[in-house]
Scaffold this motif. Structure first.
Motif, mmCIF file in Angstrom:
data_model
loop_
_atom_site.group_PDB
_atom_site.id
_atom_site.type_symbol
_atom_site.label_atom_id
_atom_site.label_comp_id
_atom_site.label_asym_id
_atom_site.label_seq_id
_atom_site.Cartn_x
_atom_site.Cartn_y
_atom_site.Cartn_z
ATOM 1 N N LEU A 62 5.195 -9.576 1.796
ATOM 2 C CA LEU A 62 4.551 -9.775 3.098
ATOM 3 C C LEU A 62 3.036 -9.649 2.976
ATOM 4 C CD1 LEU A 62 5.033 -10.311 6.089
ATOM 5 C CD2 LEU A 62 5.236 -7.867 6.429
ATOM 6 N N ALA A 63 2.569 -8.668 2.229
ATOM 7 C CA ALA A 63 1.120 -8.505 2.025
ATOM 8 C C ALA A 63 0.547 -9.699 1.262
ATOM 9 C CB ALA A 63 0.838 -7.210 1.269
ATOM 10 N N GLY A 64 1.283 -10.177 0.268
ATOM 11 C CA GLY A 64 0.814 -11.298 -0.544
ATOM 12 C C GLY A 64 0.621 -12.572 0.244
ATOM 13 N N VAL A 65 1.371 -12.721 1.314
ATOM 14 C CA VAL A 65 1.249 -13.913 2.159
ATOM 15 C C VAL A 65 -0.124 -13.982 2.828
ATOM 16 C CG1 VAL A 65 2.144 -14.947 4.289
ATOM 17 C CG2 VAL A 65 3.716 -14.177 2.531
ATOM 18 N N PHE A 66 -0.725 -12.830 3.096
ATOM 19 C CA PHE A 66 -2.002 -12.800 3.799
ATOM 20 C C PHE A 66 -3.204 -12.626 2.867
ATOM 21 C CE2 PHE A 66 1.210 -11.501 6.875
ATOM 22 C CZ PHE A 66 0.999 -12.468 7.844
ATOM 23 N N LEU A 67 -2.949 -12.314 1.598
ATOM 24 C CA LEU A 67 -4.025 -12.198 0.619
ATOM 25 C C LEU A 67 -4.411 -13.591 0.119
ATOM 26 C CD1 LEU A 67 -2.648 -9.151 -1.397
ATOM 27 C CD2 LEU A 67 -4.622 -9.159 0.127
ATOM 28 N N PRO A 68 -5.596 -13.734 -0.482
ATOM 29 C CA PRO A 68 -6.003 -15.056 -0.970
ATOM 30 C C PRO A 68 -5.060 -15.600 -2.046
ATOM 31 C CG PRO A 68 -7.874 -13.575 -0.901
ATOM 32 C CD PRO A 68 -6.662 -12.746 -0.638
ATOM 33 N N TYR A 69 -4.444 -16.722 -1.754
ATOM 34 C CA TYR A 69 -3.554 -17.418 -2.689
ATOM 35 C C TYR A 69 -4.388 -18.236 -3.675
ATOM 36 C CZ TYR A 69 -0.102 -21.001 -4.049
ATOM 37 O OH TYR A 69 0.698 -21.875 -4.747
ATOM 38 N N VAL A 112 7.754 -5.613 1.107
ATOM 39 C CA VAL A 112 6.471 -5.237 1.707
ATOM 40 C C VAL A 112 5.323 -5.897 0.940
ATOM 41 C CG1 VAL A 112 4.888 -3.287 2.101
ATOM 42 C CG2 VAL A 112 7.306 -3.081 2.708
ATOM 43 N N LEU A 113 5.408 -5.898 -0.390
ATOM 44 C CA LEU A 113 4.377 -6.544 -1.206
ATOM 45 C C LEU A 113 4.373 -8.053 -0.981
ATOM 46 C CD1 LEU A 113 2.161 -6.203 -3.314
ATOM 47 C CD2 LEU A 113 3.929 -6.341 -5.086
ATOM 48 N N TRP A 145 -6.196 -19.188 -9.078
ATOM 49 C CA TRP A 145 -5.204 -18.413 -8.330
ATOM 50 C C TRP A 145 -5.855 -17.134 -7.829
ATOM 51 C CZ3 TRP A 145 -1.685 -21.567 -7.162
ATOM 52 C CH2 TRP A 145 -1.067 -22.419 -8.064
ATOM 53 N N GLY A 146 -5.550 -16.782 -6.602
ATOM 54 C CA GLY A 146 -6.086 -15.568 -6.008
ATOM 55 C C GLY A 146 -5.126 -14.401 -6.166
ATOM 56 N N VAL A 147 -5.514 -13.278 -5.637
ATOM 57 C CA VAL A 147 -4.722 -12.054 -5.751
ATOM 58 C C VAL A 147 -3.374 -12.194 -5.032
ATOM 59 C CG1 VAL A 147 -5.747 -10.870 -3.758
ATOM 60 C CG2 VAL A 147 -4.849 -9.543 -5.662
ATOM 61 N N GLY A 148 -3.315 -13.000 -3.986
ATOM 62 C CA GLY A 148 -2.054 -13.217 -3.273
ATOM 63 C C GLY A 148 -1.007 -13.890 -4.138
ATOM 64 N N PHE A 149 -1.437 -14.821 -4.969
ATOM 65 C CA PHE A 149 -0.529 -15.494 -5.917
ATOM 66 C C PHE A 149 0.146 -14.462 -6.803
ATOM 67 C CE2 PHE A 149 -0.135 -17.130 -10.282
ATOM 68 C CZ PHE A 149 0.749 -18.184 -10.088
ATOM 69 N N TYR A 150 -0.644 -13.560 -7.382
ATOM 70 C CA TYR A 150 -0.102 -12.551 -8.293
ATOM 71 C C TYR A 150 0.723 -11.505 -7.544
ATOM 72 C CZ TYR A 150 -3.186 -14.830 -11.554
ATOM 73 O OH TYR A 150 -3.802 -15.774 -12.340
ATOM 74 N N ALA A 151 0.313 -11.182 -6.319
ATOM 75 C CA ALA A 151 1.078 -10.222 -5.517
ATOM 76 C C ALA A 151 2.465 -10.785 -5.182
ATOM 77 C CB ALA A 151 0.326 -9.878 -4.235
ATOM 78 N N VAL A 211 22.792 10.165 -5.880
ATOM 79 C CA VAL A 211 22.416 9.546 -4.610
ATOM 80 C C VAL A 211 21.010 8.967 -4.709
ATOM 81 C CG1 VAL A 211 21.914 10.019 -2.176
ATOM 82 C CG2 VAL A 211 23.958 10.976 -3.225
ATOM 83 N N CYS A 212 20.088 9.699 -5.321
ATOM 84 C CA CYS A 212 18.715 9.236 -5.503
ATOM 85 C C CYS A 212 18.678 7.979 -6.367
ATOM 86 C CB CYS A 212 17.873 10.341 -6.128
ATOM 87 S SG CYS A 212 16.145 9.893 -6.328
ATOM 88 N N THR A 213 19.463 7.967 -7.435
ATOM 89 C CA THR A 213 19.534 6.810 -8.323
ATOM 90 C C THR A 213 20.104 5.606 -7.591
ATOM 91 O OG1 THR A 213 19.831 8.275 -10.218
ATOM 92 C CG2 THR A 213 20.415 5.992 -10.534
ATOM 93 N N ASN A 214 21.101 5.808 -6.749
ATOM 94 C CA ASN A 214 21.689 4.716 -5.987
ATOM 95 C C ASN A 214 20.697 4.121 -4.987
ATOM 96 O OD1 ASN A 214 24.114 4.966 -7.317
ATOM 97 N ND2 ASN A 214 25.134 6.080 -5.660
ATOM 98 N N LYS A 215 19.849 4.943 -4.406
ATOM 99 C CA LYS A 215 18.882 4.470 -3.412
ATOM 100 C C LYS A 215 17.662 3.804 -4.051
ATOM 101 C CE LYS A 215 20.055 7.572 0.323
ATOM 102 N NZ LYS A 215 19.557 8.517 1.312
ATOM 103 N N MET A 216 17.439 4.050 -5.332
ATOM 104 C CA MET A 216 16.247 3.528 -5.998
ATOM 105 C C MET A 216 16.191 1.996 -5.941
ATOM 106 S SD MET A 216 13.435 4.209 -7.394
ATOM 107 C CE MET A 216 13.449 5.857 -8.008
ATOM 108 N N GLY A 217 17.296 1.318 -6.165
ATOM 109 C CA GLY A 217 17.319 -0.140 -6.111
ATOM 110 C C GLY A 217 16.953 -0.659 -4.730
ATOM 111 N N HIS A 218 17.487 -0.016 -3.707
ATOM 112 C CA HIS A 218 17.184 -0.407 -2.333
ATOM 113 C C HIS A 218 15.703 -0.182 -2.028
ATOM 114 C CE1 HIS A 218 17.593 0.116 2.190
ATOM 115 N NE2 HIS A 218 17.916 -1.134 1.958
ATOM 116 N N ILE A 219 15.175 0.941 -2.478
ATOM 117 C CA ILE A 219 13.756 1.244 -2.268
ATOM 118 C C ILE A 219 12.883 0.222 -3.000
ATOM 119 C CG2 ILE A 219 11.937 2.928 -2.796
ATOM 120 C CD1 ILE A 219 14.101 5.118 -2.247
ATOM 121 N N LEU A 220 13.244 -0.118 -4.230
ATOM 122 C CA LEU A 220 12.494 -1.129 -4.984
ATOM 123 C C LEU A 220 12.511 -2.478 -4.268
ATOM 124 C CD1 LEU A 220 13.364 -0.526 -8.748
ATOM 125 C CD2 LEU A 220 11.106 -0.510 -7.704
ATOM 126 N N ALA A 221 13.680 -2.884 -3.805
ATOM 127 C CA ALA A 221 13.785 -4.167 -3.109
ATOM 128 C C ALA A 221 12.927 -4.168 -1.847
ATOM 129 C CB ALA A 221 15.241 -4.467 -2.767
#
Length: 178
Positions: free
Chosen positions: A23-30, A20-21, A140-146, A5-15
């Motif tokens: 969304l954060a990257g959109v507001f960080l310096p591009y 979330v990353l 390129w800023g940190v947002g680009f890499y994020a 069950v944990c292994t099955n949820k890992m892909g969903h958690i990664l996605a």
């Protein structure tokens, strides 16, 4: 069973972590001012640089991806700015669809929309590299890499979900035969 069950949820958690990353990257310096441009901005942060878009030099030091349309409008005019804004809206829409299908645990949809988002992001980066990145003005800023990391993480999560779904179907089919 619990490990499965944990292994099955890992892909969903990664996605979801990738979303979330993203969304954060959109507001960080591009894009980030470097060299002489950064020095100029530090010396004149309140100076109005693009009056038509109400952007001061300080606004041009670290530019998030959400402001690139406004920047292009101020530098090249409304037609180019509109094109950049449309690209950004497509990028945002594809990112939102990627988030939606990933949250709904639809790995094929997440993979397809993630690939479309990557393509749009690469296109935008080509436009920005041609016009702004390079030389001694911007890097390129940190947002680009994020954003890049986020899109890769979403893809890994979608592939993982797809693999676990496939493995689960095979396991179910083999247990039905017994």
């Amino acid at each position: 069973m619990n490990k499965q069950v944990c292994t099955n949820k890992m892909g969903h958690i990664l996605a979801l972590l990738g979303i979330v990353l993203l969304l954060a990257g959109v507001f960080l310096p591009y894009m980030t001012a470097v060299g002489e441009m950064a020095e100029y901005i530090d010396q004149n942060p309140e100076r109005m640089e693009l009056a038509s878009e109400n952007l001061t030099a300080g606004d041009l030091k670290n530019i998030p991806i959400t402001r690139t349309g406004k920047l292009i409008t101020g530098v090249y005019g409304e037609d180019d700015g509109l094109a950049a804004t449309v690209i950004l809206l497509v990028l945002g829409g594809l990112g939102a669809l990627t988030a939606l299908v990933a949250a709904l645990k639809k790995p094929i949809g997440a993979l397809i929309f993630d690939l479309l988002t990557i393509g749009t992001f690469v296109f935008l980066n080509g436009v920005m590299k041609e016009d702004f990145i390079g030389g001694d003005k911007y890097a390129w800023g940190v947002g680009f890499y994020a954003i890049i990391a986020a899109l890769v993480i979403v893809m890994v999560g979608a592939v993982w979900m797809l693999a676990m779904n496939s493995a689960g179907k095979k396991a179910g089919a083999s247990s039905d035969k017994e």
